[in-house]
Design a protein around this motif. Structure first.
Motif, PDB file in Angstrom:
ATOM      1  N   TYR A 295       0.810  -1.215   0.000  1.00 52.49           N
ATOM      2  CA  TYR A 295       0.000   0.000   0.000  1.00 52.49           C
ATOM      3  C   TYR A 295       0.846   1.270   0.000  1.00 52.49           C
ATOM      4  O   TYR A 295       0.438   2.311  -0.521  1.00 52.49           O
ATOM      5  CB  TYR A 295      -0.925  -0.058   1.228  1.00 52.49           C
ATOM      6  N   GLN A 296       2.029   1.213   0.608  1.00 51.97           N
ATOM      7  CA  GLN A 296       2.827   2.413   0.812  1.00 51.97           C
ATOM      8  C   GLN A 296       3.470   2.917  -0.490  1.00 51.97           C
ATOM      9  O   GLN A 296       3.795   2.135  -1.378  1.00 51.97           O
ATOM     10  CB  GLN A 296       3.938   2.155   1.839  1.00 51.97           C
ATOM     11  N   GLU A 297       3.662   4.235  -0.568  1.00 51.85           N
ATOM     12  CA  GLU A 297       4.379   4.873  -1.668  1.00 51.85           C
ATOM     13  C   GLU A 297       5.841   5.076  -1.282  1.00 51.85           C
ATOM     14  O   GLU A 297       6.177   5.138  -0.101  1.00 51.85           O
ATOM     15  CB  GLU A 297       3.795   6.254  -1.966  1.00 51.85           C
ATOM     16  N   HIS A 298       6.682   5.235  -2.278  1.00 52.07           N
ATOM     17  CA  HIS A 298       8.089   5.593  -2.052  1.00 52.07           C
ATOM     18  C   HIS A 298       8.505   6.696  -3.015  1.00 52.07           C
ATOM     19  O   HIS A 298       8.109   6.701  -4.189  1.00 52.07           O
ATOM     20  CB  HIS A 298       9.031   4.413  -2.332  1.00 52.07           C
ATOM     21  N   GLY A 299       9.340   7.587  -2.522  1.00 49.92           N
ATOM     22  CA  GLY A 299      10.159   8.446  -3.360  1.00 49.92           C
ATOM     23  C   GLY A 299      11.590   8.101  -3.026  1.00 49.92           C
ATOM     24  O   GLY A 299      11.983   8.149  -1.851  1.00 49.92           O
ATOM     25  N   ALA A 300      12.407   7.713  -4.002  1.00 47.83           N
ATOM     26  CA  ALA A 300      13.739   7.171  -3.726  1.00 47.83           C
ATOM     27  C   ALA A 300      14.800   7.886  -4.560  1.00 47.83           C
ATOM     28  O   ALA A 300      14.660   8.004  -5.783  1.00 47.83           O
ATOM     29  CB  ALA A 300      13.776   5.673  -4.023  1.00 47.83           C
ATOM     30  N   TYR A 301      15.860   8.333  -3.890  1.00 51.43           N
ATOM     31  CA  TYR A 301      16.982   8.987  -4.567  1.00 51.43           C
ATOM     32  C   TYR A 301      18.201   8.076  -4.452  1.00 51.43           C
ATOM     33  O   TYR A 301      18.598   7.696  -3.345  1.00 51.43           O
ATOM     34  CB  TYR A 301      17.269  10.347  -3.931  1.00 51.43           C
ATOM     35  N   MET A 302      18.796   7.741  -5.600  1.00 56.39           N
ATOM     36  CA  MET A 302      19.925   6.813  -5.633  1.00 56.39           C
ATOM     37  C   MET A 302      21.205   7.511  -5.157  1.00 56.39           C
ATOM     38  O   MET A 302      21.658   8.484  -5.758  1.00 56.39           O
ATOM     39  CB  MET A 302      20.142   6.271  -7.045  1.00 56.39           C
ATOM     40  N   LEU A 303      21.777   7.011  -4.074  1.00 53.75           N
ATOM     41  CA  LEU A 303      22.951   7.629  -3.455  1.00 53.75           C
ATOM     42  C   LEU A 303      24.269   7.114  -4.016  1.00 53.75           C
ATOM     43  O   LEU A 303      25.255   7.859  -4.078  1.00 53.75           O
ATOM     44  CB  LEU A 303      22.931   7.383  -1.945  1.00 53.75           C
ATOM     45  N   SER A 304      24.320   5.838  -4.400  1.00 51.34           N
ATOM     46  CA  SER A 304      25.580   5.266  -4.884  1.00 51.34           C
ATOM     47  C   SER A 304      25.293   4.003  -5.688  1.00 51.34           C
ATOM     48  O   SER A 304      24.248   3.377  -5.547  1.00 51.34           O
ATOM     49  CB  SER A 304      26.512   4.922  -3.708  1.00 51.34           C
ATOM     50  N   GLY A 305      26.261   3.638  -6.522  1.00 50.83           N
ATOM     51  CA  GLY A 305      26.228   2.359  -7.201  1.00 50.83           C
ATOM     52  C   GLY A 305      25.227   2.268  -8.336  1.00 50.83           C
ATOM     53  O   GLY A 305      24.714   3.265  -8.852  1.00 50.83           O
ATOM     54  N   GLU A 306      24.938   1.008  -8.709  1.00 51.08           N
ATOM     55  CA  GLU A 306      24.040   0.710  -9.825  1.00 51.08           C
ATOM     56  C   GLU A 306      23.154  -0.479  -9.461  1.00 51.08           C
ATOM     57  O   GLU A 306      23.532  -1.328  -8.665  1.00 51.08           O
ATOM     58  CB  GLU A 306      24.837   0.348 -11.079  1.00 51.08           C
ATOM     59  N   GLY A 307      21.999  -0.519 -10.082  1.00 55.99           N
ATOM     60  CA  GLY A 307      21.097  -1.641  -9.874  1.00 55.99           C
ATOM     61  C   GLY A 307      20.177  -1.820 -11.061  1.00 55.99           C
ATOM     62  O   GLY A 307      20.160  -1.006 -11.984  1.00 55.99           O
ATOM     63  N   VAL A 308      19.435  -2.904 -11.034  1.00 56.75           N
ATOM     64  CA  VAL A 308      18.313  -3.081 -11.956  1.00 56.75           C
ATOM     65  C   VAL A 308      17.072  -3.230 -11.085  1.00 56.75           C
ATOM     66  O   VAL A 308      17.069  -4.006 -10.126  1.00 56.75           O
ATOM     67  CB  VAL A 308      18.497  -4.288 -12.908  1.00 56.75           C
TER      68      VAL A 308
END
Length: 262
Positions: free
Chosen positions: A200-213
């Protein structure tokens, strides 16, 4: 993406972007496409607005470069609105309820609804970088919040759901007075969520380091340092850390401690 010619403003290739915008579902906003916004009170700041209700979020996120003399002395915040300010780089002086604090990289301040936040760059003429958040506070009788000032270097590192290569840090208390929290999740290369989450929860996410998929609504997309993600309610989500050596970590908000309203 081609390089930008500083003399003409044009890139050297066909215009392209990694941005993905699916309103009320999810969004990926890389730094290349951000534009600067002029907002009253922000002086000598390069400010970009990220998630807003127009995107489907119940909050507003900003990324700010405070130039030499960068500040907001008019004050940020309003009655019924809570705010959160995180220093990504540099040195920033902040004031809340007339108390003065200094934030360096990893430092942050939470202001309860109605507390006005003021800040200025204090980095010896160099730029500072910050992440800023605001949301309408959902009050509950018998509970309240308070100003929090801290640095992530002081926080406990928790093995996320028992996984030693995924570390969680909680930036705010679990007290029921708080209707949201901020966290940092850090994944060692090759680490991932234990399952694809749907909640149910929302997120706002800022990438601090590294890489992902990142899996967003069952589509895998690459993300890296400097990218911003919005994840709406119920969107399936999970990530794998990739790259060499550096952990993939991000700062993110999460609404909590409240029963959904009808």
């Amino acid at each position: 993406m081609g390089y930008r010619n500083k003399n003409t403003g044009y890139v050297s290739d066909i215009l392209a972007s990694r941005s993905v915008i699916k309103r009320a579902n999810y969004a990926i906003i890389p730094p290349d496409g951000l534009v600067n916004n002029s907002i009253p009170g922000f002086e000598n700041c390069e400010l970009s607005i990220l998630a807003t209700p127009k995107l489907g979020a119940s909050f507003v996120d900003y990324i700010i470069t405070l130039l030499d003399g960068g500040q907001n002395k008019a004050g940020f915040g309003a009655p019924g609105v809570e705010t959160f300010f995180y220093c990504l780089d540099g040195r920033i002086t902040v004031w809340a309820d007339e108390a003065k604090h200094t934030l360096e990289a990893g430092g942050y301040i939470y202001c309860p609804a109605g507390v006005i936040l003021k800040f200025e760059n204090d980095n010896g003429g160099a730029n500072s970088e910050a992440f800023l958040y605001k949301k309408k506070y959902e009050a509950v009788a018998g509970y309240e919040t308070h100003i929090i000032v801290n640095n992530v270097a002081n926080l406990e590192k928790i093995a996320y759901e028992g996984m030693e290569d995924v570390i969680l840090q909680n930036l705010l208390p679990a007290d029921l007075g708080f209707d949201m929290n901020f966290h940092i999740l850090s994944f060692e290369p090759g680490a991932c969520h234990g399952y694809i989450e749907t909640h149910y929860q929302e997120h706002g996410a800022y990438m601090l380091s590294g890489e992902g998929v990142y899996n967003l609504d069952n589509e895998w997309v690459p993300v890296k340092k400097g990218d911003y993600l919005f994840m709406g309610a119920y969107v399936p989500q999970a990530t794998y850390a990739v790259g060499r050596g550096e952990a993939f970590s991000y700062l993110y908000s999460k609404d909590c401690n409240r029963d959904p309203q009808l």
